[in-house]
Design a protein around this motif. Structure first.
Motif, PDB file in Angstrom:
ATOM      1  N   PHE A   1       0.864  -1.173   0.000  1.00 32.57           N
ATOM      2  CA  PHE A   1       0.000   0.000   0.000  1.00 32.57           C
ATOM      3  C   PHE A   1       0.899   1.220   0.000  1.00 32.57           C
ATOM      4  O   PHE A   1       1.666   1.450   0.934  1.00 32.57           O
TER       5      PHE A   1
ATOM      6  N   LYS B   1       1.940   5.414  -1.174  1.00 34.34           N
ATOM      7  CA  LYS B   1       1.428   6.778  -1.126  1.00 34.34           C
ATOM      8  C   LYS B   1       1.039   7.275  -2.521  1.00 34.34           C
ATOM      9  O   LYS B   1       0.037   7.947  -2.696  1.00 34.34           O
TER      10      LYS B   1
ATOM     11  N   MET C   1      -2.589   3.751  -0.421  1.00 38.58           N
ATOM     12  CA  MET C   1      -2.987   3.731   0.984  1.00 38.58           C
ATOM     13  C   MET C   1      -4.294   4.499   1.195  1.00 38.58           C
ATOM     14  O   MET C   1      -5.156   4.064   1.948  1.00 38.58           O
ATOM     15  N   LYS C   2      -4.455   5.609   0.501  1.00 40.59           N
ATOM     16  CA  LYS C   2      -5.646   6.448   0.716  1.00 40.59           C
ATOM     17  C   LYS C   2      -6.938   5.747   0.313  1.00 40.59           C
ATOM     18  O   LYS C   2      -8.015   6.135   0.754  1.00 40.59           O
ATOM     19  N   ASN C   3      -6.848   4.700  -0.518  1.00 36.08           N
ATOM     20  CA  ASN C   3      -8.047   3.992  -0.963  1.00 36.08           C
ATOM     21  C   ASN C   3      -8.494   2.887  -0.006  1.00 36.08           C
ATOM     22  O   ASN C   3      -9.551   2.303  -0.200  1.00 36.08           O
ATOM     23  N   LEU C   4      -7.676   2.593   1.003  1.00 37.31           N
ATOM     24  CA  LEU C   4      -8.068   1.569   1.971  1.00 37.31           C
ATOM     25  C   LEU C   4      -9.198   2.103   2.844  1.00 37.31           C
ATOM     26  O   LEU C   4      -9.195   3.273   3.227  1.00 37.31           O
TER      27      LEU C   4
ATOM     28  N   GLU D   1     -11.223   2.870   6.205  1.00 32.85           N
ATOM     29  CA  GLU D   1     -10.724   3.248   7.528  1.00 32.85           C
ATOM     30  C   GLU D   1     -10.560   2.055   8.450  1.00 32.85           C
ATOM     31  O   GLU D   1      -9.692   2.044   9.322  1.00 32.85           O
ATOM     32  N   SER D   2     -11.376   1.017   8.270  1.00 31.81           N
ATOM     33  CA  SER D   2     -11.330  -0.148   9.147  1.00 31.81           C
ATOM     34  C   SER D   2     -10.233  -1.150   8.772  1.00 31.81           C
ATOM     35  O   SER D   2     -10.025  -2.127   9.489  1.00 31.81           O
ATOM     36  N   HIS D   3      -9.540  -0.922   7.658  1.00 25.30           N
ATOM     37  CA  HIS D   3      -8.503  -1.861   7.218  1.00 25.30           C
ATOM     38  C   HIS D   3      -7.347  -1.835   8.222  1.00 25.30           C
ATOM     39  O   HIS D   3      -6.887  -0.780   8.630  1.00 25.30           O
TER      40      HIS D   3
ATOM     41  N   LYS E   1      -4.307   0.399   7.349  1.00 29.82           N
ATOM     42  CA  LYS E   1      -4.528   1.812   7.041  1.00 29.82           C
ATOM     43  C   LYS E   1      -3.682   2.660   7.986  1.00 29.82           C
ATOM     44  O   LYS E   1      -3.808   2.568   9.202  1.00 29.82           O
TER      45      LYS E   1
ATOM     46  N   VAL F   1      -2.505   6.131   9.695  1.00 28.21           N
ATOM     47  CA  VAL F   1      -3.059   7.438  10.041  1.00 28.21           C
ATOM     48  C   VAL F   1      -1.915   8.436  10.070  1.00 28.21           C
ATOM     49  O   VAL F   1      -0.738   8.064  10.110  1.00 28.21           O
TER      50      VAL F   1
END
Length: 97
Positions: A8, A10, A50-53, A55-57, A60, A62
């Motif tokens: 994943f 950037k 990464m941005k397409n994962l 939030e619950s992955h 992911k 932060v």
């Protein structure tokens, strides 16, 4: 049994450039920028941003979180000097463009 690793990243475009032009992986003819499998010999890496994962992955990241911690990817090559020189050459070329 086959092994495919998913990375994943950037920036999917920069990752495609690196794995395709620098390391010599084959890119698919039809590119779906949500997921791109790149292949070299028996190695398959799936690239996704990464941005397409969701939030619950669990992978992911932060803001400010170190990504890739605890993971090392080793690509064994026949002539590491040739690969190193190609990476350095491509790095210099990209700075000039």
């Amino acid at each position: 049994m086959n092994l495919r690793m998913e990375l994943f990243v950037k920036n999917i475009d920069k990752s495609m450039e690196f794995y395709g032009s620098v390391l010599g992986f084959s890119l698919p003819k039809d590119v779906n920028k949500n997921y791109i499998p790149v292949r070299k010999d028996d190695v398959v890496l799936g690239l996704g941003e990464m941005k397409n994962l969701p939030e619950s992955h669990p992978l992911k990241a932060v803001d400010g979180q170190q990504i890739g911690l605890g993971v090392e990817i080793v690509l064994e090559v026949e002539n590491v000097k040739n690969v190193y020189n190609r990476v350095v050459e491509k790095s210099i070329q990209s700075r000039l463009n």
